[in-house]
Design an enzyme around this catalytic site. Structure first.
Site, PDB file in Angstrom:
ATOM      1  N   VAL A  37      23.591  38.860  33.206  1.00  0.00           N
ATOM      2  CA  VAL A  37      22.491  39.814  33.027  1.00  0.00           C
ATOM      3  C   VAL A  37      21.278  39.191  32.353  1.00  0.00           C
ATOM      4  CG1 VAL A  37      24.004  41.829  33.008  1.00  0.00           C
ATOM      5  CG2 VAL A  37      23.430  40.683  30.841  1.00  0.00           C
ATOM      6  N   ASN A  64      25.632  47.817  29.928  1.00  0.00           N
ATOM      7  CA  ASN A  64      26.649  47.777  28.874  1.00  0.00           C
ATOM      8  C   ASN A  64      26.940  46.368  28.358  1.00  0.00           C
ATOM      9  OD1 ASN A  64      29.286  48.724  27.451  1.00  0.00           O
ATOM     10  ND2 ASN A  64      29.983  47.174  28.931  1.00  0.00           N
ATOM     11  N   SER A 121      24.263  50.947  19.639  1.00  0.00           N
ATOM     12  CA  SER A 121      25.256  50.841  18.563  1.00  0.00           C
ATOM     13  C   SER A 121      24.685  51.429  17.281  1.00  0.00           C
ATOM     14  CB  SER A 121      25.626  49.374  18.311  1.00  0.00           C
ATOM     15  OG  SER A 121      26.432  49.234  17.148  1.00  0.00           O
ATOM     16  N   TYR A 165      22.394  40.717  16.446  1.00  0.00           N
ATOM     17  CA  TYR A 165      23.045  41.800  17.184  1.00  0.00           C
ATOM     18  C   TYR A 165      22.436  43.150  16.800  1.00  0.00           C
ATOM     19  CZ  TYR A 165      26.859  44.871  18.779  1.00  0.00           C
ATOM     20  OH  TYR A 165      27.598  45.872  19.376  1.00  0.00           O
ATOM     21  N   LYS A 199      20.375  45.998  19.254  1.00  0.00           N
ATOM     22  CA  LYS A 199      20.819  47.380  19.460  1.00  0.00           C
ATOM     23  C   LYS A 199      19.730  48.377  19.059  1.00  0.00           C
ATOM     24  CE  LYS A 199      24.743  46.322  21.227  1.00  0.00           C
ATOM     25  NZ  LYS A 199      25.031  46.639  22.644  1.00  0.00           N
TER      26      LYS A 199
END
Length: 268
Positions: free
Chosen positions: A51, A76, A128, A141, A145
């Site tokens: 992706v 996802n 998230s 991370y 999100k």
């Protein structure tokens, strides 16, 4: 029967979501660099896709669009690397951003171009609770999100009324990625901090995606659905910051020149 594209559906939340849609009679396409856990499921077609490669994503979406209208796309795919802000490398950080954030943007854009012509479609993504709270050791991370939630709002505003957009923000979910990072003791410690007393199952998150893609959610767009067992419901003091002595030593050691000495004079 709907046509559904899910990235990162070879395991974890993506896998459970693919199975949920397939069980309802939908035809599912899995965009993932890894082979699926069950390649024999005829209702789920694997298209090997990174992706982070927008050209490959566009090709995969075009391949699906040649067979039928695209009804639902769920971005996802995601990765994480556990490290402190002083230890993370540029290579790791760029890969996390490329997959987690730009991977959503690229897939949504490719799908939206098809859906605009159709005058219909649903774009969903896995965000998230890390994007809304400070979670140590996952700086890159966490940032990706938070970015997904921002993308969700912007896409919804620009593409309404034809295309609905939403994201699911899970708390702790018992996925292979989670299990790979946790020892049993760490898992018990995290469970003890969640008011629900446990991690969610991937199937519970899959159920949320199935709802968001359904006509029952026809007036829901531009929103984030949080599923976290009340993890973020209250104002709490992070245990990470309760005792700074050990953390200070870690920072000093990380900041010391390799092969040199720490600021306390102890050999590094």
């Amino acid at each position: 029967m709907r046509t559904v594209i899910i990235s990162g559906a070879s395991s974890g939340i993506g896998w459970a979501t693919a199975q949920r849609f397939a069980a309802g009679g939908d035809r599912v396409f899995n965009l993932d660099v890894q082979a699926p856990a069950d390649p024999q499921n005829p209702a789920v077609t694997w298209i090997e896709t990174d992706v982070a490669d927008w050209s490959a994503v566009r090709d995969a979406v075009a391949q699906v669009a040649e067979t039928a209208p695209i009804d639902v796309v769920i971005a996802n795919a995601g990765i994480s690397v556990r490290h402190g802000v002083l230890e993370l490398t540029e290579a790791d950080a760029r890969r996390v951003v490329d997959v987690n954030l730009l991977g959503v943007l690229g897939l949504w854009q490719a799908a939206a171009r098809v859906m605009v012509r159709q005058r219909a479609g649903v774009l969903l993504a896995t965000a998230s609770v890390n994007g809304a709270r400070g979670y140590p050791l996952y700086a890159d991370y966490n940032a990706t999100k938070a970015g997904i939630v921002a993308l969700c709002r912007t896409f919804a505003l620009e593409l309404s009324p034809w295309i609905r957009v939403a994201c699911v923000s899970p708390g702790a979910v018992l996925t292979p990625m989670q299990l790979a990072e946790y020892t049993p003791a760490m898992l018990d410690e995290v469970n003890a901090k969640i008011p629900a007393g446990r991690h969610a199952s991937p199937e519970e998150i899959a159920a949320a995606f199935h709802y968001l893609a359904s006509p029952e959610a026809s007036f829901l767009t531009g929103q984030e659905l949080v599923i976290d067992g009340a993890e973020t419901a209250g104002a709490t003091t992070a245990v990470f910051g309760a005792d700074t002595s050990e953390r200070s030593e870690q920072i000093i050691e990380a900041d010391a020149p390799q092969g040199g000495t720490t600021r306390s004079g102890v050999p590094a």
